[in-house]
Enzyme design. Structure first.
Site, mmCIF file in Angstrom:
data_model
loop_
_atom_site.group_PDB
_atom_site.id
_atom_site.type_symbol
_atom_site.label_atom_id
_atom_site.label_comp_id
_atom_site.label_asym_id
_atom_site.label_seq_id
_atom_site.Cartn_x
_atom_site.Cartn_y
_atom_site.Cartn_z
ATOM 1 N N GLN A 13 0.829 -1.211 0.000
ATOM 2 C CA GLN A 13 0.000 0.000 0.000
ATOM 3 C C GLN A 13 0.863 1.262 0.000
ATOM 4 O OE1 GLN A 13 -3.536 1.350 2.845
ATOM 5 N NE2 GLN A 13 -1.578 1.592 3.897
ATOM 6 N N SER A 36 7.338 -14.144 -6.596
ATOM 7 C CA SER A 36 6.164 -14.912 -6.213
ATOM 8 C C SER A 36 5.605 -15.623 -7.429
ATOM 9 C CB SER A 36 5.099 -13.978 -5.616
ATOM 10 O OG SER A 36 3.893 -14.662 -5.415
ATOM 11 N N THR A 135 6.299 2.301 13.629
ATOM 12 C CA THR A 135 4.869 2.058 13.771
ATOM 13 C C THR A 135 4.366 2.463 15.143
ATOM 14 O OG1 THR A 135 3.207 0.288 13.943
ATOM 15 C CG2 THR A 135 5.478 -0.316 14.395
ATOM 16 N N GLU A 137 2.494 0.718 16.806
ATOM 17 C CA GLU A 137 2.465 -0.496 17.620
ATOM 18 C C GLU A 137 3.638 -0.544 18.605
ATOM 19 O OE1 GLU A 137 0.292 -3.121 17.855
ATOM 20 O OE2 GLU A 137 -1.128 -2.172 16.478
ATOM 21 N N TYR A 159 5.465 -8.461 16.251
ATOM 22 C CA TYR A 159 5.632 -7.395 15.264
ATOM 23 C C TYR A 159 6.158 -6.132 15.933
ATOM 24 C CZ TYR A 159 4.212 -3.549 12.175
ATOM 25 O OH TYR A 159 4.192 -2.409 11.414
#
Length: 344
Positions: A13, A36, A135, A137, A159
Protein backbone atom coordinates in the site's frame (compact mmCIF):
# COMPACT_ATOMS: atom_id res chain seq x y z
CA UNK A 1 21.89 15.91 -10.59
CA UNK A 2 19.78 12.76 -10.68
CA UNK A 3 17.13 12.37 -8.00
CA UNK A 4 17.25 8.70 -7.02
CA UNK A 5 15.25 6.62 -4.56
CA UNK A 6 15.28 2.96 -3.51
CA UNK A 7 11.97 1.70 -2.08
CA UNK A 8 11.62 -1.67 -0.40
CA UNK A 9 8.07 -2.93 -0.15
CA UNK A 10 7.18 -1.00 -3.30
CA UNK A 11 4.30 -3.37 -4.13
CA UNK A 12 2.55 -2.67 -0.82
CA UNK A 13 0.00 0.00 0.00
CA UNK A 14 2.53 2.61 1.13
CA UNK A 15 5.14 1.63 -1.46
CA UNK A 16 2.74 2.11 -4.35
CA UNK A 17 1.64 5.56 -3.21
CA UNK A 18 5.24 6.56 -2.52
CA UNK A 19 6.34 5.35 -5.97
CA UNK A 20 3.66 7.53 -7.57
CA UNK A 21 4.75 10.55 -5.53
CA UNK A 22 8.45 10.14 -6.33
CA UNK A 23 7.88 9.50 -10.03
CA UNK A 24 5.73 12.64 -10.21
CA UNK A 25 8.64 14.55 -8.66
CA UNK A 26 11.04 13.30 -11.34
CA UNK A 27 12.92 10.67 -9.35
CA UNK A 28 14.49 7.53 -10.72
CA UNK A 29 12.69 4.99 -8.52
CA UNK A 30 14.24 1.59 -7.83
CA UNK A 31 11.92 -0.85 -6.09
CA UNK A 32 12.52 -4.15 -4.33
CA UNK A 33 9.94 -6.87 -4.98
CA UNK A 34 9.75 -10.44 -3.74
CA UNK A 35 9.57 -13.21 -6.31
CA UNK A 36 6.16 -14.91 -6.21
CA UNK A 37 4.37 -17.51 -8.31
CA UNK A 38 1.30 -15.27 -8.14
CA UNK A 39 1.09 -11.69 -9.42
CA UNK A 40 2.03 -9.38 -6.55
CA UNK A 41 2.50 -6.13 -8.48
CA UNK A 42 -1.16 -5.12 -8.90
CA UNK A 43 -0.76 -1.89 -6.94
CA UNK A 44 1.99 -0.53 -9.22
CA UNK A 45 0.85 -1.84 -12.62
CA UNK A 46 -0.39 1.63 -13.60
CA UNK A 47 3.18 3.01 -13.38
CA UNK A 48 4.97 0.10 -15.10
CA UNK A 49 5.31 2.10 -18.31
CA UNK A 50 7.23 4.90 -16.57
CA UNK A 51 10.80 4.66 -17.81
CA UNK A 52 12.10 5.94 -14.45
CA UNK A 53 10.78 2.89 -12.56
CA UNK A 54 13.27 0.02 -12.18
CA UNK A 55 12.40 -3.13 -10.24
CA UNK A 56 14.77 -5.58 -8.53
CA UNK A 57 13.94 -9.01 -7.16
CA UNK A 58 15.01 -9.48 -3.57
CA UNK A 59 14.06 -10.00 0.05
CA UNK A 60 14.83 -8.25 3.33
CA UNK A 61 16.20 -11.50 4.76
CA UNK A 62 18.90 -11.64 2.04
CA UNK A 63 21.72 -9.24 2.89
CA UNK A 64 23.69 -10.11 -0.25
CA UNK A 65 20.83 -9.07 -2.52
CA UNK A 66 20.36 -5.79 -0.64
CA UNK A 67 24.07 -5.05 -1.04
CA UNK A 68 23.86 -5.90 -4.76
CA UNK A 69 20.85 -3.63 -5.34
CA UNK A 70 22.58 -0.65 -3.77
CA UNK A 71 25.80 -1.40 -5.67
CA UNK A 72 23.89 -1.38 -8.97
CA UNK A 73 22.25 1.94 -8.11
CA UNK A 74 25.59 3.43 -7.09
CA UNK A 75 27.15 2.41 -10.41
CA UNK A 76 24.23 3.69 -12.49
CA UNK A 77 24.22 7.29 -11.24
CA UNK A 78 27.68 8.83 -11.18
CA UNK A 79 26.17 12.29 -10.56
CA UNK A 80 24.05 11.16 -7.60
CA UNK A 81 24.47 13.50 -4.61
CA UNK A 82 21.66 11.97 -2.55
CA UNK A 83 20.14 8.49 -2.55
CA UNK A 84 16.85 8.35 -0.66
CA UNK A 85 16.17 4.89 0.75
CA UNK A 86 12.69 4.11 2.07
CA UNK A 87 12.43 0.83 3.95
CA UNK A 88 8.73 -0.05 3.83
CA UNK A 89 9.13 -3.82 3.52
CA UNK A 90 7.89 -5.84 6.47
CA UNK A 91 5.75 -8.68 7.70
CA UNK A 92 3.21 -6.04 8.67
CA UNK A 93 0.26 -7.95 10.10
CA UNK A 94 0.18 -7.84 13.90
CA UNK A 95 -1.96 -10.96 14.44
CA UNK A 96 0.09 -12.98 11.93
CA UNK A 97 3.25 -12.04 13.83
CA UNK A 98 2.09 -14.24 16.71
CA UNK A 99 1.92 -17.16 14.30
CA UNK A 100 5.18 -16.32 12.47
CA UNK A 101 7.38 -14.71 15.15
CA UNK A 102 10.75 -15.81 13.72
CA UNK A 103 10.01 -14.68 10.19
CA UNK A 104 8.66 -11.39 11.54
CA UNK A 105 11.91 -10.84 13.45
CA UNK A 106 14.08 -11.85 10.47
CA UNK A 107 12.28 -9.38 8.19
CA UNK A 108 11.25 -6.50 10.41
CA UNK A 109 14.26 -6.41 12.76
CA UNK A 110 17.32 -8.02 11.18
CA UNK A 111 16.29 -6.94 7.67
CA UNK A 112 16.74 -3.34 8.76
CA UNK A 113 20.21 -4.12 10.11
CA UNK A 114 21.11 -5.76 6.78
CA UNK A 115 20.09 -2.78 4.69
CA UNK A 116 21.94 -0.38 7.00
CA UNK A 117 25.04 -2.53 6.62
CA UNK A 118 24.54 -2.62 2.83
CA UNK A 119 24.58 1.19 2.85
CA UNK A 120 27.82 1.31 4.83
CA UNK A 121 29.58 -1.47 2.93
CA UNK A 122 28.78 0.21 -0.40
CA UNK A 123 30.40 3.43 0.81
CA UNK A 124 27.07 5.27 0.65
CA UNK A 125 27.02 6.66 4.19
CA UNK A 126 27.62 10.23 3.00
CA UNK A 127 25.07 9.99 0.18
CA UNK A 128 22.22 7.96 1.62
CA UNK A 129 19.19 9.34 3.43
CA UNK A 130 17.42 6.42 5.09
CA UNK A 131 13.76 6.26 6.14
CA UNK A 132 12.58 3.44 8.40
CA UNK A 133 8.87 2.67 8.58
CA UNK A 134 8.31 2.56 12.31
CA UNK A 135 4.87 2.06 13.77
CA UNK A 136 2.48 3.16 16.50
CA UNK A 137 2.46 -0.50 17.62
CA UNK A 138 5.73 0.42 19.40
CA UNK A 139 3.58 2.09 22.06
CA UNK A 140 1.44 -1.02 22.64
CA UNK A 141 0.37 -0.85 26.28
CA UNK A 142 0.41 2.93 26.13
CA UNK A 143 2.23 4.82 28.87
CA UNK A 144 0.67 8.20 28.05
CA UNK A 145 -1.99 9.63 25.76
CA UNK A 146 -1.52 11.04 23.21
CA UNK A 147 1.73 9.38 22.13
CA UNK A 148 4.59 11.54 20.87
CA UNK A 149 8.26 11.09 19.93
CA UNK A 150 9.18 11.05 23.65
CA UNK A 151 6.53 8.57 24.87
CA UNK A 152 8.07 5.34 26.30
CA UNK A 153 7.51 2.22 24.21
CA UNK A 154 5.75 -0.95 25.39
CA UNK A 155 5.17 -3.25 22.36
CA UNK A 156 2.57 -6.01 22.72
CA UNK A 157 3.28 -8.32 19.78
CA UNK A 158 6.22 -9.98 18.00
CA UNK A 159 5.63 -7.40 15.26
CA UNK A 160 5.92 -4.51 17.72
CA UNK A 161 9.03 -5.98 19.34
CA UNK A 162 10.74 -6.52 15.97
CA UNK A 163 9.93 -2.95 14.98
CA UNK A 164 11.37 -1.76 18.29
CA UNK A 165 14.72 -3.35 17.42
CA UNK A 166 14.55 -1.66 14.02
CA UNK A 167 13.77 1.72 15.61
CA UNK A 168 16.77 1.53 17.93
CA UNK A 169 19.24 0.17 15.37
CA UNK A 170 18.37 3.12 13.12
CA UNK A 171 19.05 5.56 15.96
CA UNK A 172 22.26 3.70 16.78
CA UNK A 173 23.60 3.88 13.21
CA UNK A 174 22.70 7.57 13.08
CA UNK A 175 24.67 8.27 16.25
CA UNK A 176 27.52 5.77 15.74
CA UNK A 177 28.23 6.35 12.03
CA UNK A 178 26.67 9.76 11.28
CA UNK A 179 24.21 8.13 8.89
CA UNK A 180 21.24 10.28 7.85
CA UNK A 181 18.72 7.76 9.20
CA UNK A 182 15.21 8.57 10.40
CA UNK A 183 12.24 6.76 11.93
CA UNK A 184 8.74 7.70 10.88
CA UNK A 185 6.43 6.51 13.67
CA UNK A 186 3.26 6.26 11.62
CA UNK A 187 -0.12 5.67 13.16
CA UNK A 188 -2.75 3.62 11.32
CA UNK A 189 -3.09 4.70 7.71
CA UNK A 190 -5.46 2.97 5.35
CA UNK A 191 -6.67 3.25 1.77
CA UNK A 192 -8.39 1.49 -1.08
CA UNK A 193 -5.09 -0.40 -1.53
CA UNK A 194 -4.93 -1.79 2.01
CA UNK A 195 -4.44 -5.56 2.15
CA UNK A 196 -7.69 -7.50 2.51
CA UNK A 197 -6.82 -9.00 5.92
CA UNK A 198 -6.47 -5.65 7.72
CA UNK A 199 -9.50 -4.66 9.76
CA UNK A 200 -10.62 -1.58 7.79
CA UNK A 201 -10.46 -3.37 4.45
CA UNK A 202 -12.11 -6.43 5.97
CA UNK A 203 -15.06 -4.17 6.85
CA UNK A 204 -15.43 -2.54 3.43
CA UNK A 205 -14.92 -5.80 1.52
CA UNK A 206 -17.41 -7.51 3.84
CA UNK A 207 -19.96 -4.75 3.23
CA UNK A 208 -19.53 -5.22 -0.52
CA UNK A 209 -20.13 -8.97 -0.22
CA UNK A 210 -23.30 -8.40 1.80
CA UNK A 211 -24.62 -5.91 -0.76
CA UNK A 212 -23.91 -8.31 -3.63
CA UNK A 213 -25.53 -11.22 -1.83
CA UNK A 214 -22.26 -13.13 -1.60
CA UNK A 215 -22.42 -13.24 2.20
CA UNK A 216 -25.02 -12.62 4.89
CA UNK A 217 -22.64 -11.41 7.61
CA UNK A 218 -19.40 -9.70 8.64
CA UNK A 219 -17.48 -11.51 11.39
CA UNK A 220 -15.14 -9.36 13.52
CA UNK A 221 -12.83 -9.54 16.54
CA UNK A 222 -12.34 -6.69 19.02
CA UNK A 223 -14.52 -3.82 17.78
CA UNK A 224 -13.84 -1.52 20.73
CA UNK A 225 -10.14 -0.89 20.10
CA UNK A 226 -9.42 2.78 19.41
CA UNK A 227 -7.16 3.84 16.56
CA UNK A 228 -5.80 7.02 14.97
CA UNK A 229 -6.69 6.53 11.30
CA UNK A 230 -5.50 8.52 8.27
CA UNK A 231 -5.09 7.95 4.53
CA UNK A 232 -1.87 6.40 3.20
CA UNK A 233 -1.56 9.01 0.44
CA UNK A 234 -1.05 11.72 3.07
CA UNK A 235 1.42 9.62 5.03
CA UNK A 236 3.80 8.88 2.17
CA UNK A 237 4.12 12.61 1.61
CA UNK A 238 5.15 12.80 5.27
CA UNK A 239 7.81 10.16 4.67
CA UNK A 240 9.21 12.20 1.80
CA UNK A 241 9.21 15.37 3.90
CA UNK A 242 11.15 13.61 6.67
CA UNK A 243 14.01 12.93 4.23
CA UNK A 244 13.95 16.50 2.89
CA UNK A 245 14.50 17.92 6.37
CA UNK A 246 18.02 19.30 6.99
CA UNK A 247 18.58 17.14 10.07
CA UNK A 248 18.00 13.41 10.56
CA UNK A 249 15.25 13.14 13.17
CA UNK A 250 12.36 10.87 14.15
CA UNK A 251 8.76 11.99 13.64
CA UNK A 252 5.27 10.86 14.63
CA UNK A 253 2.77 11.06 11.77
CA UNK A 254 -0.85 10.93 12.94
CA UNK A 255 -4.19 12.74 12.73
CA UNK A 256 -4.56 13.35 16.48
CA UNK A 257 -8.07 11.78 16.44
CA UNK A 258 -9.25 8.39 17.72
CA UNK A 259 -12.11 6.24 16.43
CA UNK A 260 -13.24 2.73 17.36
CA UNK A 261 -13.52 -0.18 14.94
CA UNK A 262 -17.21 -0.14 15.88
CA UNK A 263 -17.47 3.45 14.59
CA UNK A 264 -15.74 2.49 11.33
CA UNK A 265 -18.31 -0.28 10.84
CA UNK A 266 -21.24 2.03 11.58
CA UNK A 267 -20.04 4.75 9.21
CA UNK A 268 -19.20 2.30 6.41
CA UNK A 269 -22.58 0.55 6.58
CA UNK A 270 -24.45 3.88 6.90
CA UNK A 271 -22.99 4.95 3.55
CA UNK A 272 -25.01 2.14 1.96
CA UNK A 273 -28.23 2.72 3.88
CA UNK A 274 -27.77 0.47 6.92
CA UNK A 275 -28.50 1.85 10.42
CA UNK A 276 -26.39 -0.44 12.59
CA UNK A 277 -27.46 -0.90 16.21
CA UNK A 278 -26.07 -3.37 18.76
CA UNK A 279 -27.43 -6.02 21.08
CA UNK A 280 -25.81 -8.53 23.42
CA UNK A 281 -22.37 -8.34 25.02
CA UNK A 282 -18.81 -9.59 24.41
CA UNK A 283 -18.53 -12.41 21.89
CA UNK A 284 -22.35 -12.60 21.84
CA UNK A 285 -22.73 -9.01 20.64
CA UNK A 286 -24.50 -8.63 17.29
CA UNK A 287 -24.84 -5.60 15.02
CA UNK A 288 -28.20 -5.42 13.28
CA UNK A 289 -29.86 -3.09 10.78
CA UNK A 290 -32.52 -1.09 12.63
CA UNK A 291 -34.65 -0.72 9.50
CA UNK A 292 -34.92 -4.39 8.57
CA UNK A 293 -33.97 -6.08 11.83
CA UNK A 294 -31.40 -8.11 9.91
CA UNK A 295 -28.42 -9.40 11.94
CA UNK A 296 -25.25 -8.44 10.04
CA UNK A 297 -22.22 -8.09 12.35
CA UNK A 298 -21.01 -10.99 14.51
CA UNK A 299 -18.06 -11.40 16.92
CA UNK A 300 -15.67 -14.38 16.95
CA UNK A 301 -13.01 -14.74 19.65
CA UNK A 302 -10.58 -16.31 17.15
CA UNK A 303 -9.95 -12.84 15.73
CA UNK A 304 -8.75 -11.44 19.07
CA UNK A 305 -5.00 -10.95 19.58
CA UNK A 306 -3.25 -12.80 22.44
CA UNK A 307 -2.35 -9.36 23.82
CA UNK A 308 -4.53 -6.46 22.76
CA UNK A 309 -3.56 -2.85 22.09
CA UNK A 310 -6.60 -0.97 23.34
CA UNK A 311 -5.92 2.56 22.13
CA UNK A 312 -3.47 4.49 19.98
CA UNK A 313 -3.61 8.26 19.57
CA UNK A 314 -0.74 10.17 17.99
CA UNK A 315 0.51 13.65 18.73
CA UNK A 316 1.70 15.02 15.35
CA UNK A 317 2.75 18.45 16.67
CA UNK A 318 6.42 18.03 15.74
CA UNK A 319 5.62 16.97 12.16
CA UNK A 320 3.07 19.79 11.87
CA UNK A 321 5.49 22.49 13.00
CA UNK A 322 8.89 21.24 11.75
CA UNK A 323 7.87 19.62 8.47
CA UNK A 324 4.69 21.57 7.71
CA UNK A 325 2.92 18.22 7.33
CA UNK A 326 -0.80 17.84 7.98
CA UNK A 327 -3.17 15.14 6.71
CA UNK A 328 -5.69 16.35 4.14
CA UNK A 329 -8.12 13.37 4.19
CA UNK A 330 -10.24 13.08 7.35
CA UNK A 331 -11.78 9.96 8.87
CA UNK A 332 -15.19 10.28 7.18
CA UNK A 333 -13.59 10.80 3.76
CA UNK A 334 -11.28 7.82 4.33
CA UNK A 335 -14.25 5.56 5.08
CA UNK A 336 -16.14 6.88 2.04
CA UNK A 337 -13.22 6.30 -0.33
CA UNK A 338 -12.74 2.73 0.87
CA UNK A 339 -16.46 1.91 0.73
CA UNK A 340 -16.83 3.38 -2.76
CA UNK A 341 -13.89 1.29 -3.94
CA UNK A 342 -15.01 -2.03 -2.47
CA UNK A 343 -18.73 -1.97 -3.20
CA UNK A 344 -18.45 -0.89 -6.83
Amino acid sequence: MSKVAFVTGITGQDGSYLAELLLEKGYFVHGLIRRSSLINTDRIEHVFSNKNLILHYGDMTDGACLYSCLAQIKNLYADMSVLEIYNLAAQSHVKVSFEMPEYTADTDAFGVLKILEAIRNNGLSKVARFYQASTSELYGLVQETPQSETTPFYPRSPYGVAKLYAYWIVKNYREAYGLFACNGILFNHESERRAHNFVTRKITIGLGKILRGESDRLVMGNIDSLRDWGHARDYVEGMWRILQHDVAEDFVLATGEMHTVREFIEKAFALRGFNIQWKGEGVNEIGYDLTTGRDLIFIDAKYFRPTEVDLLLGNPTKANTVLGWKPSINFDELVRLMVDSDVR
